[in-house]
Design a protein around this motif. Structure first.
Motif, PDB file in Angstrom:
ATOM      1  N   LYS A 103     -61.490 -37.615  -9.811  1.00 39.04           N
ATOM      2  CA  LYS A 103     -60.844 -38.724  -9.087  1.00 39.04           C
ATOM      3  C   LYS A 103     -61.876 -39.452  -8.237  1.00 39.04           C
ATOM      4  O   LYS A 103     -61.919 -40.680  -8.197  1.00 39.04           O
ATOM      5  CB  LYS A 103     -59.714 -38.163  -8.214  1.00 39.04           C
ATOM      6  CG  LYS A 103     -58.916 -39.239  -7.495  1.00 39.04           C
ATOM      7  CD  LYS A 103     -57.859 -38.634  -6.592  1.00 39.04           C
ATOM      8  CE  LYS A 103     -57.197 -39.737  -5.782  1.00 39.04           C
ATOM      9  NZ  LYS A 103     -56.353 -39.212  -4.715  1.00 39.04           N
ATOM     10  N   ASP A 151     -57.077 -42.061  -9.749  1.00 42.09           N
ATOM     11  CA  ASP A 151     -56.499 -40.942 -10.472  1.00 42.09           C
ATOM     12  C   ASP A 151     -56.399 -41.321 -11.930  1.00 42.09           C
ATOM     13  O   ASP A 151     -55.823 -42.359 -12.241  1.00 42.09           O
ATOM     14  CB  ASP A 151     -55.080 -40.671  -9.934  1.00 42.09           C
ATOM     15  CG  ASP A 151     -54.967 -39.329  -9.265  1.00 42.09           C
ATOM     16  OD1 ASP A 151     -55.632 -38.403  -9.733  1.00 42.09           O
ATOM     17  OD2 ASP A 151     -54.197 -39.225  -8.295  1.00 42.09           O
ATOM     18  N   LEU A 152     -56.944 -40.525 -12.814  1.00 41.27           N
ATOM     19  CA  LEU A 152     -56.847 -40.839 -14.240  1.00 41.27           C
ATOM     20  C   LEU A 152     -55.436 -40.486 -14.710  1.00 41.27           C
ATOM     21  O   LEU A 152     -55.012 -39.356 -14.588  1.00 41.27           O
ATOM     22  CB  LEU A 152     -57.874 -40.033 -15.030  1.00 41.27           C
ATOM     23  CG  LEU A 152     -57.868 -40.331 -16.520  1.00 41.27           C
ATOM     24  CD1 LEU A 152     -58.719 -41.559 -16.807  1.00 41.27           C
ATOM     25  CD2 LEU A 152     -58.382 -39.153 -17.313  1.00 41.27           C
ATOM     26  N   GLY A 153     -54.721 -41.492 -15.233  1.00 37.06           N
ATOM     27  CA  GLY A 153     -53.325 -41.266 -15.610  1.00 37.06           C
ATOM     28  C   GLY A 153     -53.170 -40.774 -17.034  1.00 37.06           C
ATOM     29  O   GLY A 153     -52.506 -39.795 -17.300  1.00 37.06           O
ATOM     30  N   VAL A 154     -53.786 -41.461 -17.960  1.00 35.09           N
ATOM     31  CA  VAL A 154     -53.592 -41.157 -19.374  1.00 35.09           C
ATOM     32  C   VAL A 154     -54.956 -40.871 -19.993  1.00 35.09           C
ATOM     33  O   VAL A 154     -55.931 -41.541 -19.687  1.00 35.09           O
ATOM     34  CB  VAL A 154     -52.929 -42.351 -20.089  1.00 35.09           C
ATOM     35  CG1 VAL A 154     -52.658 -42.022 -21.537  1.00 35.09           C
ATOM     36  CG2 VAL A 154     -51.629 -42.727 -19.391  1.00 35.09           C
TER      37      VAL A 154
END
Lengths: 597, 379
Positions: free
Chosen positions: B227, B233-236
């Motif tokens: 992060k 924040d990496l979502g996918v």
């Protein structure tokens, strides 16, 4: 013809799994009898969706003993132990249907276009509008970069603005977008705007795109006309998107009805069920990557899809969207942030794993509460009455003015909530599925809840187009598992103050009575198929649907969980302090027998 | 019945990799079948159309759209420079004259008599597509690109960040359990594909960037550090376009996890060798895993069949004695052997009834694990 059908085969080609079900006439009614599944084979090395379909059918053959395939051919019609009368299929493989929509005004035609595309089963990648706040070059760049499967262009009521909608067409032309699949094909663009702008739009886009002109989705401000554009989307989905996906040309030749996008089929069966039973209904399908929410309120159908809210591929995005505190607030046993984050990411990169410990299960169910809640918030924002409509008012309305754009979702009026998707359908205890939905949606008054037993709503949706009776019978008898009912009070008080008193009269003339204090929840057995009369009297600061302090008398239906009496208030009030909250969650879990001791 | 375990990632000392390299839009292919290429050879090129800018000329001049052509100083197809007048009005008094300057250097694409807008396009940008691998061309697609093939050693990671990179392999740790700390990264690692052990933290990221490392390959990372590295924040898990200064590949998962022995040993045996790697990851439909590809010399590859020596994690199914890795709590990261494969469903402590296997840990302890929670490792 449909009366004679004795065996029907249906498949749903999902992005990871192809699911086949067999429906047979058992006596005088249709029942779902066998099910098979196999990995979807739309990707390399197979590059042919029919491989997965054949594998799934073979599993049905093995389990049922019925011969369905003759080599790679589906045997028709049905005989004693051989063949089927009809084969239908839905598909969301390869990312489903991805669309971009455009309209002149964000809150009016652009919103109608969005509802239209979503209702047709699409994922809406972006909404362009004359007033979306982006500069022209930003809009053009966005159209160019996204590479949707098709674009729906709307704008202007019939006889209204021409220049604004032409401007949007000019942006599309300038972007010269290419379709996601098949670089050599022209991108399908549907124009469903002001009919007076058709010639201009034809001039601008006719030579650059595969332009299809259809009826205006908003011919007058007071009315949406989404049907024709929705049908055009389905036709183009088959002609342009499906036809180019590997193996679909062959699959389309096998089916007895057009292949439908999976979410469109789910919407269709929900719409029909709501209409047949006269219900207002809320449905959710929470998958690994996306969460679809459907509502049918007073006959009006709305679907939304939260493209990146899900329980495996998108699980990390739930964390990114809601923040860690919102997930932690549902955990009885706290987990350190670093550990919690790593666990969520590990689920994302290895999406097929399952919880082995209770703490892990509780974490997944905590995340699902937040994913369900967030997808519902996004649904409520789109399930609204038409905006921009002038309302005639009488003097009586002057004190209670309502603007257009009022939410259609009044939780007191929702009769049934249906949950679908692995986390709900496969919860080790059905009460867990019920509590996830109650905590996420926070229903008000009396609401029934059910889950889709094995995710067969897509199959039944597409089947309903050919044989509505078979689809409806299977939907009610085999697809839905009734969880029971929930009576919830709206209001707030100090913890421990009286909330409501109740008396339940069961069909066998037994009765139970008691009272709940604010902050309590109670589960009462009431099996599937059973009904009871429930009288409840809220204290003066609580409402059970008839108004604050007013008693209600209701007929309640049972289910595998029974009746939940929820006095936790609305919104549910969770203690700020961590240890108080843990005690609270523990007490609630115990009261409904949520987890093994 | 579908296999109920996650196929393992490939770690192959000797295999053949083919990469289909296709331009995003049609262009010119510069190589021919059978041609030898290096990773940096340009195999195809095209011109990406320039960005489009819209100028609402009629609003700026206070005229109606139908009249726009009378006020234009340039026509469709004309080239314009930034600041050069596109259109002007003709007032009676000269000092009331208004000119509309071009916001960019480019060409005039469209003049609209309906909306009064003028669309200008920036000059095209050249795009050169490289071979990515040292190897040879086995197939060309006219106007689109080519397939490049190489005999190589291959290591697939579970997750990565950043795009393609080329460099020489270096190892900066003593064993696969070591953390790749900042102290272990030196200026001599500039341009290398640097192999670590169980973890790299945020300080390690900073040092790798500073030293100009081309790529980092480690067992695990903490999500909190990721992060911080990405600034979000990496979502996918769809990655490959991030610009973090180097390519990052993790081979095992999130947390501190020793790199699999086989992976570490294979990479360690390739120190000093030129390799290609990519952090691009896509977990959903059309799975893409990050990878390190080390082309083999002719002697290494020669003599044997093309796919000779290839071994994969994807087999026909789990068998007793197979080595597996557990990929979920409470035994996350543990390597063990399949002891038994009971056919009946078992009830877990969660209450779920699932297909399980019995596994034996190194110390002889036997545990029950859902089959969905293991990954097959190669023999």
């Amino acid at each position: 013809m449909s009366r004679d059908m004795t065996a029907i085969l249906a498949t749903d080609c999902g992005s990871t799994t192809t699911k086949a079900i067999l429906i047979e006439k058992v006596g005088e009614e249709y029942r779902q009898t066998f099910r098979g599944e196999s990995p979807t084979t739309v990707e390399a090395p197979f590059d042919d969706v029919t491989r997965g379909v054949l594998n799934a059918i073979q599993e049905v053959e093995e389990l049922s003993g019925r011969t369905i395939l003759d080599g790679e051919k589906i045997v028709t019609p049905a005989g004693e132990d051989r063949g089927v009368d009809l084969y239908v299929s839905t598909s969301s493989a390869g990312g489903g249907l991805q669309m971009m929509v455009a309209g002149v005004v964000m809150a009016m035609t652009a919103e109608s276009a969005q509802r239209c595309a979503l209702g047709a089963g699409a994922i809406v990648m972006d909404v362009l509008a004359g007033n979306d706040g982006r500069a022209a070059h930003e809009k053009i760049e966005r159209i160019r970069v996204l590479r949707p499967d098709m674009i729906l262009l709307s704008g202007g009521t019939d006889g209204g603005t021409i220049s604004h909608v032409v401007e949007l067409a000019e942006y599309i032309r300038a972007a010269d977008p290419k379709p996601r699949l098949g670089g050599h094909f022209r991108l399908p663009v549907i124009f469903a705007g002001n009919k007076d702008a058709r010639n201009r739009v034809q001039e601008i886009l006719g030579d650059r795109t595969a332009l299809v002109i259809t009826d205006n989705i908003r011919p007058i401000l007071e009315r949406e006309n989404l049907g024709p554009a929705r049908h055009t989307i389905h036709d183009l989905f088959l002609e342009h998107v499906m036809a180019q996906a590997p193996g679909y040309g062959k699959l389309m030749g096998w089916t007895g009805a057009p292949i439908m996008p999976t979410p469109a089929a789910v919407g269709l069966i929900m719409e029909q069920a709501a209409r047949a039973q006269g219900l207002n209904l809320l449905g959710v399908d929470i998958g690994g990557a996306t969460t679809d929410v459907f509502s049918v309120v007073d006959g009006q159908f709305t679907r939304t899809v939260s493209a990146n809210l899900g329980m495996s591929y998108s699980v990390s995005n739930v964390l990114a969207e809601v923040g860690i505190e919102k997930i932690e607030r549902w955990l009885v046993e706290p987990i350190a942030e670093q550990e919690l984050r790593n666990r969520i990411k590990n689920k994302m990169i290895r999406p097929t794993t399952i919880p082995q410990t209770l703490a892990d299960l509780a974490l997944e169910q905590a995340i699902s509460r937040e994913a369900l809640r967030l997808a519902f918030d996004q649904h409520k924002a789109l399930a609204v009455s038409l905006k921009g409509v002038q309302q005639e008012r009488t003097i009586a309305d002057a004190f209670e003015q309502e603007e257009g754009g009022k939410s259609l979702i009044d939780l007191y009026r929702i009769n049934l909530i249906i949950g679908s998707g692995g986390i709900l359908s496969h919860a080790p205890r059905r009460v867990q599925a019920m509590m996830m939905m109650i905590d996420a949606y926070q229903p008000l008054g009396l609401t029934q809840l059910a889950v889709d037993s094995i995710f067969m709503m897509p199959h039944l949706g597409v089947l309903s187009q050919v044989n509505e009776r078979a689809a409806t019978e299977v939907f009610l008898k085999d697809c839905l598992v009734p969880l029971g009912s929930c009576l919830a009070a709206e209001g707030k008080a100090k913890r421990g103050e009286p909330c409501f008193a109740y008396t339940i009269r069961f069909a066998d003339s037994r009765h139970a009575q008691g009272s709940l204090r604010f902050g309590e929840i109670l589960r009462i057995d009431l099996p599937s198929g059973a009904e009871a009369e429930l009288q409840a009297e809220p204290s003066k600061s609580f409402d059970l649907g008839a108004g604050k302090g007013k008693p209600v008398t209701l007929k309640v239906k049972g289910g595998v969980v029974g009746l939940i009496l929820d006095a936790r208030g609305r919104p549910i009030s969770l203690a700020e302090n961590g240890s108080d909250r843990a005690a609270q969650l523990h007490a609630w879990a115990k009261a409904v027998d949520l987890y093994p001791e | 019945m579908a296999h109920s375990y996650t196929p393992g990632l490939r770690t192959a000392p000797q295999t053949v990799v083919r990469k289909r390299r296709i331009l995003p839009i049609p262009g010119q292919v510069l190589v021919h079948d059978g041609q030898a290429v290096t990773a940096t050879t340009v195999i195809a090129q095209t011109e990406l159309p320039g960005k489009v800018h819209a100028v609402n000329v009629v609003n700026l001049l206070g005229i109606v759209p139908q009249e726009i052509r009378r006020y234009m100083l340039k026509r469709e197809g004309d080239a314009v420079g930034a600041g050069e007048p596109l259109a002007e009005n003709r007032p009676v008094f000269k000092w009331l004259k208004t000119q509309v300057p071009s916001p960019i250097t480019g060409t005039i694409e469209t003049v609209s008599e309906v909306t009064g807008q003028v669309f200008l396009r920036e000059p095209p940008r050249p795009l050169a597509l490289t071979a990515y691998l040292d190897g040879h061309v086995v197939e060309t697609f006219p106007g689109e690109g080519a397939t490049v093939e190489t005999a190589c050693s291959l290591v697939q990671g579970i997750f990565g960040i950043g795009g393609e990179a080329v460099g020489t392999i270096a190892v900066a740790v003593d064993n696969r359990e070591d953390e790749l700390t900042p102290e272990r990264i030196t200026d001599a690692h500039r341009g290398t594909i640097l192999v670590g052990g169980s973890l790299i933290g945020r300080d390690g990221f900073a040092r790798a960037k500073q030293a100009g490392v081309a790529a980092v390959v480690v067992g695990g990372i903490h999500d909190l550090d990721l992060k911080q590295l990405l600034g979000r924040d990496l979502g996918v898990a769809i990655t490959g376009t991030e610009q973090i200064g180097f390519t990052l590949i993790i081979t095992e998962g999130f947390g501190r996890i020793a790199m699999a022995k086989r992976t570490f040993e294979l990479l360690s045996s390739k120190v000093g060798r030129r390799a290609s790697c990519s952090g691009a990851t896509q977990i959903r439909a059309g799975v893409i895993r990050p990878e390190v590809i080390v082309p083999l010399s002719e002697e290494e590859a020669g003599g044997r069949g093309r796919e000779a020596g290839e071994s994969e994690g994807v087999g026909g199914g789990l068998r007793v004695g197979d080595q597996i890795r557990i990929i979920r709590e409470p035994y996350f990261g543990r390597i063990c052997k399949v002891f038994a494969l009971p056919a009946d469903l078992r009830v877990l402590s969660t209450g779920s009834k699932v297909r399980v296997l019995e596994a034996e840990l190194d110390d002889g302890q036997r545990i029950i694990v859902p089959r969905a929670n293991v990954e097959l490792l190669e023999a």
